[in-house]
Scaffold this motif. Structure first.
Motif, PDB file in Angstrom:
ATOM      1  N   ALA A  62       1.633  -6.651   3.173  1.00 34.26           N
ATOM      2  CA  ALA A  62       1.286  -5.567   4.098  1.00 34.26           C
ATOM      3  C   ALA A  62      -0.210  -5.488   4.378  1.00 34.26           C
ATOM      4  N   HIS A  63      -1.040  -5.670   3.350  1.00 37.02           N
ATOM      5  CA  HIS A  63      -2.489  -5.447   3.474  1.00 37.02           C
ATOM      6  C   HIS A  63      -3.261  -6.627   2.903  1.00 37.02           C
ATOM      7  N   PRO A  64      -4.440  -6.925   3.493  1.00 39.04           N
ATOM      8  CA  PRO A  64      -5.328  -7.866   2.819  1.00 39.04           C
ATOM      9  C   PRO A  64      -5.622  -7.317   1.415  1.00 39.04           C
ATOM     10  N   ASP A  65      -5.493  -8.090   0.437  1.00 39.11           N
ATOM     11  CA  ASP A  65      -5.636  -7.914  -1.031  1.00 39.11           C
ATOM     12  C   ASP A  65      -4.281  -7.904  -1.734  1.00 39.11           C
ATOM     13  N   ASP A  66      -3.178  -7.620  -0.988  1.00 35.24           N
ATOM     14  CA  ASP A  66      -1.849  -7.725  -1.613  1.00 35.24           C
ATOM     15  C   ASP A  66      -1.575  -9.158  -2.074  1.00 35.24           C
ATOM     16  N   GLU A  67      -2.050 -10.133  -1.290  1.00 45.30           N
ATOM     17  CA  GLU A  67      -1.771 -11.545  -1.628  1.00 45.30           C
ATOM     18  C   GLU A  67      -2.370 -11.896  -2.993  1.00 45.30           C
ATOM     19  N   ASP A  83       3.902   1.225   3.410  1.00 41.18           N
ATOM     20  CA  ASP A  83       3.787  -0.083   4.084  1.00 41.18           C
ATOM     21  C   ASP A  83       4.407  -1.198   3.241  1.00 41.18           C
ATOM     22  N   HIS A  84       4.267  -1.100   1.932  1.00 49.49           N
ATOM     23  CA  HIS A  84       4.852  -2.117   1.049  1.00 49.49           C
ATOM     24  C   HIS A  84       6.371  -2.096   1.159  1.00 49.49           C
ATOM     25  N   SER A  85       6.943  -0.900   1.211  1.00 47.69           N
ATOM     26  CA  SER A  85       8.395  -0.793   1.381  1.00 47.69           C
ATOM     27  C   SER A  85       8.821  -1.396   2.719  1.00 47.69           C
TER      28      SER A  85
HETATM   29 ZN    ZN Z   1      -1.084  -3.082  -0.124  1.00 50.22          ZN
END
Ligand code: ZN
Length: 248
Positions: free
Chosen positions: A9-14, A123-125
């Protein structure tokens, strides 16, 4: 060549959710893809950015730097709005992601859990739900058939995983995590690179201390839930996302 596709969902989740696993499989010769749905422009921590546009641009650069450290073969940040994935047109987003699955043809996919990971971020969901339907519908001739008339073929991904965890954060909203089926034990070098990749996200610097502390205490494991597989099976404990996957 085996291919692994990760939707976030967001940059840094990876880095935070999948960093060690992405690195591990890239170094094993797997082609790794990360598609991040938003540029993270709604973040609380904003670095030197004076506008959403500036923050998006900075976070795209940070994503690229982190992806490089994690040896991601192809990383991409899409332009869906951060903190608003639950207000997007469901079918339109799934259609977009389905087309990407049909183009990349991954053997294994991974995303976040439907609960929203330990942070419970909506957003993760949503990325979990979008990715799940894209995984299923990419295989079907009767879903987004217009894509099939324009040169793409159906594609059945052999396994779909959700990132999970063996702990929760009591100060956050409650989450019910998917049971762990698959444990990736990270080596110290992989943990160090995962932390370095997270620290590429310099706009998020106020989170670094907490992240590194959590990872150093608990982060020698990245754990996953095998949500779907193309061959019927009983759940069993695994240490390899590609166990039983055929290179076809
Ligand atoms: Zn995130």
């Amino acid at each position: 060549m085996l291919r692994l596709l990760c939707f976030t969902a967001h940059p840094d989740d990876e880095a935070g959710g999948f960093g060690g696993t992405l690195l591990r499989y890239s170094e094993r010769g797997v082609e790794t893809h990360v598609i991040c749905l938003t540029p993270g422009q709604a973040a609380t921590h904003r670095g030197i950015a004076k506008s959403d546009e500036e923050l998006s641009a900075l976070r795209r650069e940070e994503f690229n730097a982190a992806s490089k450290l994690l040896k991601v073969s192809h990383g991409e940040v899409l332009d869906y709005p951060d903190a608003r994935l639950d207000r997007q047109d469901f079918l339109a987003v799934v259609g977009d992601l389905t087309r990407r699955v049909r183009q990349i043809k991954p053997h294994v996919m991974m995303s976040m859990g439907t609960e929203g990971a330990i942070t419970a971020h909506p957003d993760h969901s949503m990325v979990s739900l979008f990715a799940t339907m894209a995984c299923h519908w990419a295989a079907r001739t009767n879903r987004f058939a217009d894509q099939l008339e324009n040169g793409l073929a159906t594609h059945q991904t052999q396994k779909l995983y959700y990132a999970s965890a063996l702990f929760t954060m009591p100060q956050r909203q409650p989450v019910s995590l998917a049971p762990t089926t698959t444990i990736i034990h990270l080596e110290q070098r992989e943990i160090d690179i995962k932390i370095a990749a997270f620290k590429c996200h310099t706009t998020q610097a106020p989170l670094f201390g907490f992240f590194e502390d959590t990872i150093r205490r608990r982060g020698n494991l990245e754990v996953f839930h095998l949500a779907n597989a193309c061959t019927p099976r009983k759940a069993e404990a695994e240490t390899d996302l590609f166990a039983g996957v055929e290179d076809r």
